[in-house]
Design an enzyme around this catalytic site. Sequence first.
Site, short mmCIF file in Angstrom:
data_model
loop_
_atom_site.label_atom_id
_atom_site.label_comp_id
_atom_site.label_asym_id
_atom_site.label_seq_id
_atom_site.Cartn_x
_atom_site.Cartn_y
_atom_site.Cartn_z
N THR A 33 0.83 -1.21 0.00
CA THR A 33 0.00 0.00 0.00
C THR A 33 0.87 1.26 0.00
OG1 THR A 33 -1.69 -1.22 1.23
CG2 THR A 33 -1.88 1.17 1.19
N HIS A 67 15.32 -26.36 31.18
CA HIS A 67 14.65 -26.43 29.87
C HIS A 67 15.32 -25.48 28.87
CE1 HIS A 67 10.90 -27.12 27.43
NE2 HIS A 67 11.38 -26.04 26.82
N GLU A 68 15.53 -24.25 29.29
CA GLU A 68 16.16 -23.27 28.39
C GLU A 68 17.62 -23.61 28.16
OE1 GLU A 68 14.46 -21.21 26.78
OE2 GLU A 68 12.60 -21.45 27.89
#
Length: 667
Positions: A243, A459-460
């Site tokens: 646009t 986890h990380e």
Amino acid sequence: MAKDNNDTNSKKPKFNSWWIYGLIAVVIIGFQFVGSSSFNNTSETTTSELHEFLRNGDVDKILVINNARQAKIFLTEEALTKEVHKDVSGKPAFLNTNAPQYNVKFGDQKNFEDDIKKIKSENNLDTIVKFDTDDNVFINILINTLPFILIIGIWIFLMRRMSGGGGGGAGGQIFNIGKSKAKLFDEKTDTRTSFKDVAGLEGAKEEVEEIVEFLRNPDKYTSLGGKIPKGALLVGPPGTGKTLLAKAVAGEAKVPFFSLSGSDFVEMFVGVGASRVRDLFKQAKDKSPAIIFIDEIDAIGRARGKNNFTGSNDERENTLNQLLTEMDGFGTNTNVIVLAATNRADVLDKALMRAGRFDRQIYVDLPDIRERKEIFEVHLRPIKTAETLDLDFLARQTPGFSGADIANVCNEAALIAARKEKKAVTKQDFLDAVDRIVGGLEKKNKIITPGEKKTIAYHEAGHATTSWMLEHAAPLVKVTIVPRGQSLGAAWYLPEERLIVRPEQMLDEMCATLGGRAAEKVIFNKISTGALSDLEKVTKQARAMVTVYGLNDEIGNLTYYDSSGQDSYGFSKPYSEETAQKIDEEISKIIEAQYQRAIEVLTEHKDKLTTLAERLLEKEVIFKEDLEKIFGKRPFAGEEELSANGEALTERTAADIDEDMTSKEVQ
């Protein structure tokens, strides 16, 4: 002389419906004045004075108005010559030569009549007494016609509101509902957007600039036998500047520019869409050379016959048919070009896409690192910075960002600086803005138990370890266990900007994604719901390998992806139940194999995984330098090649965030 005549005509007052209302008001006021006593020779008097006039023989006739409790007094000719009546005898009558001289208001009519009879008998008078009712013709007409006037007025008011108010012009009246709603930008309109404001998009700008040049100087092309292109379709992901490119055309082209959205053709009335298309092209041809821009053309340009289960005539299809007819009906010298933009080119009708209608399809892709630098230059113009920013550095921090995303980064950086009471925006504000946009707002006050925090840290750390040890995995540059957005922990990667992807690259990325759950299994011998986003990501990747890209040996070189989108509404799968079962098995095999691979990698480097997790628990946020201290330099030559290409790892990035450890509960 023609110009003078036009000026004279333009200065003449235009007809306005309010003139009629004003004329009616004047007539009403005039009738009131004509009927009032102030415009004839009637004066007010009392009953006692009337009795005195009767005894003196001055009254010729008394007209009693029954429904008004008043009487009109007519004097004799001799009485008009007397001095006592000089005030009424000298008044000129206005449009009424037979008007009474006096008007008397009384209370009880029976007592009033008895008094007059008594005076007449005592003085032997022959005064005429008549009885009548006062009928006001104008009031009667007004009462009878007022309901109709109110109904007509309310109807006109509702019609004006339904048609958008206003007077004349397209859309001004209910009868103009089929007129085009396009906004016209002519050469005299102050449009601030130009090609200088459009950074990057060199190929797209070149083609669009050629269209503008053709309209400005058509002889340059027609002298060689060339013809004006009838249409250009801008295709690309959202936020890439389609646009904006059209706005630049409106600012650069010295020709009328009609701008509207595809939804402007849609209306609840049958036939309105096709009528607006006809009116739009008629206006453009009258003002040719001209440009028509239709944003989000997929609102009316979808392939015909889709999702039409009722068999009824679709109004949207009628609008599309009219658009096809108008575009194909251009003459060679009408000089009208249609620009359209969409990010859903796959659902457009084939007849709309053929040569002769949209002759050119201009692809507006996501910007590369060089184009991102140019986009930053444009959006940093109004930003007050405290230092000279390294635009190459900012461009490297935002791989995969569109132009709209970069504009959002600049704006968010300014908001962050203002929130911190700074006088100018610094480099750190831009880095915080990138983190804020990609990962969400930090939630340091979120209550997390020590056990949960330890699970999140491992986890990380599992993601960081697997991505660091695998050659084709995106290198991790930042890890945090501070809750951000919907995630309880986050990891930032810097993915390589690839044009093609090999199977080993996809498998390494899947293995790194599963590293979080694998770390929980290795350390705690338990798994949790924290890997929801990880599982969703690897499942999509594995399914794409098997069903889209043909990268599975068991299924073979087959794809069940339909790029045309023709089967997107189908009720049946393009494969048998036996094949579907085999696809599910292969997807499961791929994911489980990478999960076991991640467990093996983390088991081999368990001591380093533990060290990294403990540092995360201590510092909450760690960067690439911390990983290098623990693991050493990555033993892959690809990093040096990336550095040579200007896409090297940097201190912090927000290219791809791993929003695992999500706080969503799995039902």
